[in-house]
Design a protein around this motif. Structure first.
Motif, PDB file in Angstrom:
ATOM      1  N   ASN A 203      19.153  34.714  14.128  1.00 42.27           N
ATOM      2  CA  ASN A 203      19.927  35.517  14.730  1.00 42.27           C
ATOM      3  C   ASN A 203      21.401  35.528  14.658  1.00 42.27           C
ATOM      4  O   ASN A 203      22.349  35.493  15.731  1.00 42.27           O
ATOM      5  CB  ASN A 203      19.712  35.315  16.426  1.00 42.27           C
ATOM      6  CG  ASN A 203      18.034  35.743  16.509  1.00 42.27           C
ATOM      7  OD1 ASN A 203      17.492  36.882  15.879  1.00 42.27           O
ATOM      8  ND2 ASN A 203      17.434  35.160  17.248  1.00 42.27           N
ATOM      9  N   LEU A 204      21.978  35.424  13.511  1.00 38.25           N
ATOM     10  CA  LEU A 204      23.305  35.149  13.126  1.00 38.25           C
ATOM     11  C   LEU A 204      24.099  36.548  13.292  1.00 38.25           C
ATOM     12  O   LEU A 204      23.786  37.600  12.651  1.00 38.25           O
ATOM     13  CB  LEU A 204      23.477  34.632  11.680  1.00 38.25           C
ATOM     14  CG  LEU A 204      24.939  34.066  11.525  1.00 38.25           C
ATOM     15  CD1 LEU A 204      24.649  32.798  10.500  1.00 38.25           C
ATOM     16  CD2 LEU A 204      25.571  35.250  10.311  1.00 38.25           C
ATOM     17  N   GLN A 213      28.345  33.592  15.078  1.00 40.02           N
ATOM     18  CA  GLN A 213      27.529  33.203  16.151  1.00 40.02           C
ATOM     19  C   GLN A 213      26.009  33.094  15.947  1.00 40.02           C
ATOM     20  O   GLN A 213      25.520  33.970  15.505  1.00 40.02           O
ATOM     21  CB  GLN A 213      27.828  33.829  17.611  1.00 40.02           C
ATOM     22  CG  GLN A 213      29.159  33.765  17.967  1.00 40.02           C
ATOM     23  CD  GLN A 213      29.230  32.641  18.893  1.00 40.02           C
ATOM     24  OE1 GLN A 213      28.494  32.242  19.589  1.00 40.02           O
ATOM     25  NE2 GLN A 213      30.528  31.969  18.927  1.00 40.02           N
ATOM     26  N   ALA A 214      25.272  32.078  16.236  1.00 42.22           N
ATOM     27  CA  ALA A 214      23.839  32.092  15.970  1.00 42.22           C
ATOM     28  C   ALA A 214      23.209  31.093  16.767  1.00 42.22           C
ATOM     29  O   ALA A 214      23.896  30.358  17.352  1.00 42.22           O
ATOM     30  CB  ALA A 214      23.720  31.805  14.527  1.00 42.22           C
ATOM     31  N   GLN A 215      21.884  31.183  16.930  1.00 45.52           N
ATOM     32  CA  GLN A 215      20.922  30.208  17.417  1.00 45.52           C
ATOM     33  C   GLN A 215      20.757  29.244  16.267  1.00 45.52           C
ATOM     34  O   GLN A 215      20.507  29.538  15.216  1.00 45.52           O
ATOM     35  CB  GLN A 215      19.668  30.714  17.989  1.00 45.52           C
ATOM     36  CG  GLN A 215      19.942  31.571  19.136  1.00 45.52           C
ATOM     37  CD  GLN A 215      18.550  32.189  19.448  1.00 45.52           C
ATOM     38  OE1 GLN A 215      17.723  32.924  18.783  1.00 45.52           O
ATOM     39  NE2 GLN A 215      18.135  32.130  20.820  1.00 45.52           N
ATOM     40  N   TYR A 216      20.716  27.833  16.670  1.00 47.10           N
ATOM     41  CA  TYR A 216      20.659  26.801  15.737  1.00 47.10           C
ATOM     42  C   TYR A 216      19.449  25.906  16.271  1.00 47.10           C
ATOM     43  O   TYR A 216      19.227  25.686  17.460  1.00 47.10           O
ATOM     44  CB  TYR A 216      21.782  25.952  15.617  1.00 47.10           C
ATOM     45  CG  TYR A 216      22.974  26.683  14.677  1.00 47.10           C
ATOM     46  CD1 TYR A 216      22.939  26.499  13.348  1.00 47.10           C
ATOM     47  CD2 TYR A 216      23.630  27.533  15.313  1.00 47.10           C
ATOM     48  CE1 TYR A 216      23.772  27.088  12.373  1.00 47.10           C
ATOM     49  CE2 TYR A 216      24.557  28.051  14.641  1.00 47.10           C
ATOM     50  CZ  TYR A 216      24.831  28.014  13.077  1.00 47.10           C
ATOM     51  OH  TYR A 216      25.773  28.656  12.326  1.00 47.10           O
ATOM     52  N   LYS A 240      23.870  30.884  21.744  1.00 48.42           N
ATOM     53  CA  LYS A 240      24.239  30.973  20.458  1.00 48.42           C
ATOM     54  C   LYS A 240      25.475  30.019  20.281  1.00 48.42           C
ATOM     55  O   LYS A 240      26.186  29.780  21.380  1.00 48.42           O
ATOM     56  CB  LYS A 240      24.723  32.494  20.161  1.00 48.42           C
ATOM     57  CG  LYS A 240      23.548  33.429  19.779  1.00 48.42           C
ATOM     58  CD  LYS A 240      24.113  34.581  19.244  1.00 48.42           C
ATOM     59  CE  LYS A 240      22.777  35.500  18.759  1.00 48.42           C
ATOM     60  NZ  LYS A 240      23.213  36.625  17.924  1.00 48.42           N
ATOM     61  N   TYR A 257      30.010  24.903  21.081  1.00 51.58           N
ATOM     62  CA  TYR A 257      29.537  25.967  22.136  1.00 51.58           C
ATOM     63  C   TYR A 257      30.727  26.175  23.124  1.00 51.58           C
ATOM     64  O   TYR A 257      31.122  25.236  23.678  1.00 51.58           O
ATOM     65  CB  TYR A 257      28.178  25.251  23.064  1.00 51.58           C
ATOM     66  CG  TYR A 257      27.745  26.269  24.013  1.00 51.58           C
ATOM     67  CD1 TYR A 257      27.125  27.410  23.850  1.00 51.58           C
ATOM     68  CD2 TYR A 257      28.139  25.736  25.502  1.00 51.58           C
ATOM     69  CE1 TYR A 257      26.955  28.297  25.057  1.00 51.58           C
ATOM     70  CE2 TYR A 257      27.606  26.343  26.605  1.00 51.58           C
ATOM     71  CZ  TYR A 257      27.089  27.828  26.210  1.00 51.58           C
ATOM     72  OH  TYR A 257      26.553  28.553  27.407  1.00 51.58           O
TER      73      TYR A 257
END
Length: 867
Positions: A203-204, A213-216, A240, A257
């Motif tokens: 979800n970048l 911004q993304a989920q990692y 994110k 974050y």
């Protein structure tokens, strides 16, 4: 507006045919990574247990390379089948077929539609060395481990392979994964050298040029367990992050974050928060807009010691920086969305930058920089070993650079040398990492040192060896009227004490790989590692840690080709199984065979004041016909840039040469790079003075030399960003005498509107250079521009780099002076590269059609209608 070729207008299409775009199209982004491994000793033990092919020792390879340093085998016949010689910038491509406003030309010519429809498509297979965190590596322990994507069975997946052992194959991950019954597509993937842990992004959302911004996620590869990377392990929400990465030895993940820095142990998943003051104005471990764009060229401002024992991060305080509003329009909201960018401009406050060090084992945290250094520009930061940290900073106007060493053993910061840019009439700008040279008792070298690129007495960037991290002067290793170019230093071989680097030693249009020994007792000169007969070729190299293996990317003038393998075989253009071809170019080869390609020539001419100007000439295949041809000039011209080289290209200019019979020139005015500081320093303090004069005088002289070839009533100029500025300045200076048409895309129109670090680097302080700021560094004579037949202006409304204010201010001046000979296209919500919502295709189609109409005389009336 930095000088690393980032604003070449072909960048949009280049990405669509590079390996990076290939992976993005599949939902991937493969990042070459030098992070994530255990110590050098652990790596040695791992490699002893792995099967390897029977390759010759690297010492033998090195001796073999020396034997071929005078002439290396045959030329690149294998690159293409009966192909033309081409020189230019970058190759272009867009993948999807679509209807256009014009028909494809018949016979063997092509136009912009042909290019955008993918006729010239090619791609490189994803490839990135997975390097250990060690400072050096023995060749026998370097198996050429790399990360790639295998889609041989139609289901793409991330895999690890070894160049030294074709049997080695480890499946790391598919392109998607499930977590709590939800499927996620992987946008980025990095893996440790142990191949035990990987960091994945989903979800970048892109932010600026490098940031997002993304989920990692952290994946335990052996156990196939995936856990969210988050500051709140017990919180079901997965926020994110700005980024998440593996430390060099792979023991930690570090991430940002809400502008605060965190680290997480990969084994026990324990999270530590290192900074606590993050906000929209205070950024920890992450650069602000101007540092991301003009200095660091990355989204990360954290530097780890190679053994994971310590780290340094930068804190950027933008609380005094003025904000620039960037509105967006394409949404269903009744009011516009507005994003505010912290954007310093000349004479306004810059961000304040401070450095902090953190000891992972003890938890000790210290500030490195002093308060009086917070307003200086941080140009470079790098660990030299586990206790010595180097950083370089300059004054606000980038006139002098301080090289400093922070010794963590004594907690002292020492300024080891100062570089005064006035000594070469230049300025300080972004620099590459230095090459660490470890101690070596057998060579009577007790201390760690490094090789850096510096400016020699003749004003050329060359290699200097510093025998100690505290040395105040280096010993020059290379010399001559040429430059260390591109990525600069690309590797160091511990066994032979050779440093590998890229340079334009053959000529100013080329780039090749060379090596030089650091030993003072060595009588060996610079080693030419590639065929010296390939004087015009452009190569780029990426080497493994020991330099035993590499990736060779041939950029031109013939068809592009990338190969991976042991370095000796790559340099010999070996066709055996020792080399893996990465490029798939059957479509490109077919297109070159199908169409008559323009002819390209490297040229130079001498102006009346004795200055020689380099340029590339693109000629239509029927240039010997009796008709006269339109002339298109493509210019960039930014300080230190270099765009007229031997790279292969099929772009806007080539399409007009083929379909409209245009002659195209690509000109390098004074101030551009590749020729030493005596040429580059013409820009100092005088943006907008020499560029238009050199372009105009070069074109005048070229037209006089080719009077039987060029139609003087069909002469146009175009450029993007800095090139748009030079286009407008040239039209302003010329007043319609030579140039009849112009296209300016996302142009700067007043350097007081652009960011402070870039502008003041070249122009200095406004109060100290008012005359040049007010006379040359802006577009002011719109009445002169009104004398051209027609002008096309194009800009993205959400350009966070060159703000729309530049074009709007110019349009206001035109209205005030009743100037009406222009067309305008604004691309909603597009940023500087103009790609949003299909704009990347539309803008090239518009430029092609507009110039086609201009060359056909259809724009010669005030309202743009046909005569």
């Amino acid at each position: 507006m930095a000088t690393y070729k980032k604003r070449r207008p072909s960048l949009y299409l280049l990405k669509s045919n590079s390996s990076a775009h290939f992976m993005m199209a599949q939902g991937f982004e493969l990042q070459a990574q030098s992070e994530g491994s255990r110590s050098f000793e652990d790596l040695n033990r791992d490699e002893e247990n792995q099967p390897t092919s029977k390759l010759p020792s690297f010492k033998y390879i090195h001796r073999r390379l020396l034997l071929f340093s005078v002439a290396i085998f045959m030329s690149w016949i294998l690159v293409g089948l009966s192909v033309w010689r081409f020189q230019n910038s970058q190759f272009l491509l867009a993948n999807q077929d679509r209807n256009t406003q014009y028909q494809k030309p018949r016979d063997r010519s092509f136009n912009m539609a042909t290019i955008l429809n993918g006729e010239f498509s090619y791609h490189d297979a994803p490839f990135a060395f997975i390097k250990s965190g060690a400072l050096f590596q023995a060749p026998e322990n370097d198996a050429g481990l790399y990360l790639s994507i295998d889609d041989s069975n139609g289901i793409p997946k991330y895999v690890a392979k070894k160049l030294a052992d074709r049997r080695f194959y480890q499946d790391l991950s598919g392109k998607s994964f499930e977590y709590r019954k939800q499927t996620y597509e992987i946008a980025r993937f990095t893996v440790s050298h142990r191949l035990d842990y990987a960091v994945m992004a989903s979800n970048l959302e892109k932010q600026y040029r490098h940031s997002s911004q993304a989920q990692y996620w952290l994946k335990d590869i052996a156990k196939n367990i995936i856990t969210p990377i988050t500051p709140f392990p017990d919180d079901p929400e997965h926020p994110k992050l700005s980024y998440a990465r593996l430390s060099p030895s792979g023991n930690f993940v570090y991430f940002v974050y809400n502008s605060d820095l965190y680290i997480q142990n990969v084994v026990n998943k324990a999270v530590r928060q290192l900074s606590f003051d993050g906000s929209e104005q205070v950024l920890n471990g992450k650069p602000d807009w101007v540092y991301e764009e003009e200095v660091l060229a990355t989204d990360c401002a954290v530097w780890w010691a190679h053994d994971d024992s310590k780290l340094v991060w930068a804190r950027f305080d933008d609380s005094k920086v003025f904000k620039e509003p960037v509105p967006t329009y394409t949404n269903d909201n009744p009011y516009d969305d507005v994003q505010y960018v912290d954007y310093p401009k000349p004479g306004t406050p810059n961000p304040e930058v401070s450095l902090f060090t953190y000891d992972v084992n003890t938890g000790a945290l210290h500030a490195i920089t002093q308060p009086d250094e917070e307003t200086r520009i941080l140009y470079h930061a790098q660990w030299l070993d586990a206790s010595k940290f180097m950083f370089k900073n300059s004054d606000r106007a980038s006139k002098s650079l301080s090289v400093k060493i922070h010794d963590l053993d004594s907690n002292m910061v020492t300024t080891v040398r100062e570089i005064d840019a006035s000594s070469f009439s230049g300025w300080i700008e972004k620099v590459q990492n230095v090459q660490v040279i470890p101690s070596k008792p057998s060579a009577d070298r007790p201390e760690i040192g490094y090789v850096d690129v510096g400016v020699d007495e003749k004003g050329f960037p060359h290699l200097f060896y510093f025998s100690s991290v505290f040395s105040d002067a280096g010993r020059q290793l290379t010399s001559g009227d040429w430059e260390v170019t591109g990525a600069g230093i690309v590797g160091y071989d511990y066994d032979t004490d050779a440093v590998y680097f890229q340079a334009n030693l053959q000529n100013r249009f080329s780039q090749h790989l060379y090596s030089v020994h650091i030993s003072e007792s060595s009588d060996k000169e610079i080693q030419t590692l590639q065929d010296p007969n390939e004087k015009n070729a452009i190569y780029e190299f990426d080497l493994s840690l020991s330099c035993r293996f590499g990736v060779k990317r041939y950029r031109g003038p013939d068809l592009p080709m990338s190969d991976a393998g042991d370095l000796g075989s790559l340099l010999q253009n070996d066709e055996s199984r020792a080399v893996t071809q990465l490029t798939s170019n059957s479509g490109l080869i077919a297109a070159v065979d199908k169409f008559d390609m323009p002819l390209k020539n490297q040229k130079a001419l001498t102006l009346d004041d004795g200055v020689e100007i380099d340029y590339m000439e693109v000629l239509p295949i029927d240039v010997k016909s009796t008709k006269k041809h339109p002339l298109l000039v493509h210019v960039y011209g930014g300080p230190g840039s270099h765009t007229a080289d031997s790279s292969f290209a099929v772009s806007l200019g080539e399409s007009l040469a083929s379909s409209e019979g245009a002659v195209v020139l690509k000109i390098e005015p004074r101030g551009t790079g590749g020729r030493g500081w005596s040429y580059r320093s013409w820009s100092k303090g005088k943006l907008g003075f020499w560029e238009p004069r050199d372009v105009l005088n070069t074109v005048k002289k070229y037209m006089a030399m080719n009077a039987d070839l060029i139609d003087p009533e069909r002469v146009a100029i175009w450029g993007w960003s800095y090139g748009g500025y030079v286009t407008l300045k040239t039209l302003e200076l010329d007043g319609g005498q030579t140039f009849k048409y112009g296209v300016a895309v996302a142009p700067v129109t007043n350097w007081k509107y652009y960011n402070s670090i870039y502008t003041e680097r070249y122009m200095g302080d406004y109060e100290e250079n008012k005359e040049n700021y007010d006379q040359y560094a802006l577009i002011k004579d719109v009445k002169s521009i009104s004398k051209v037949q027609r002008l096309l202006l194009m800009h993205g409304s959400a350009d966070d780099n060159v703000h729309l204010k530049n074009t709007m201010n110019l349009l206001d001046q035109m209205n005030l002076n009743n100037v009406q000979n222009y067309d305008v296209t604004v691309f909603p919500d597009s940023e500087h590269s103009i790609m949003y919502h299909n704009a990347g295709n539309v803008i090239y189609e518009k430029m092609f059609l507009w110039l086609k109409n201009a060359f056909e005389g259809k724009l010669d009336t005030l309202d743009g209608s046909s005569k």
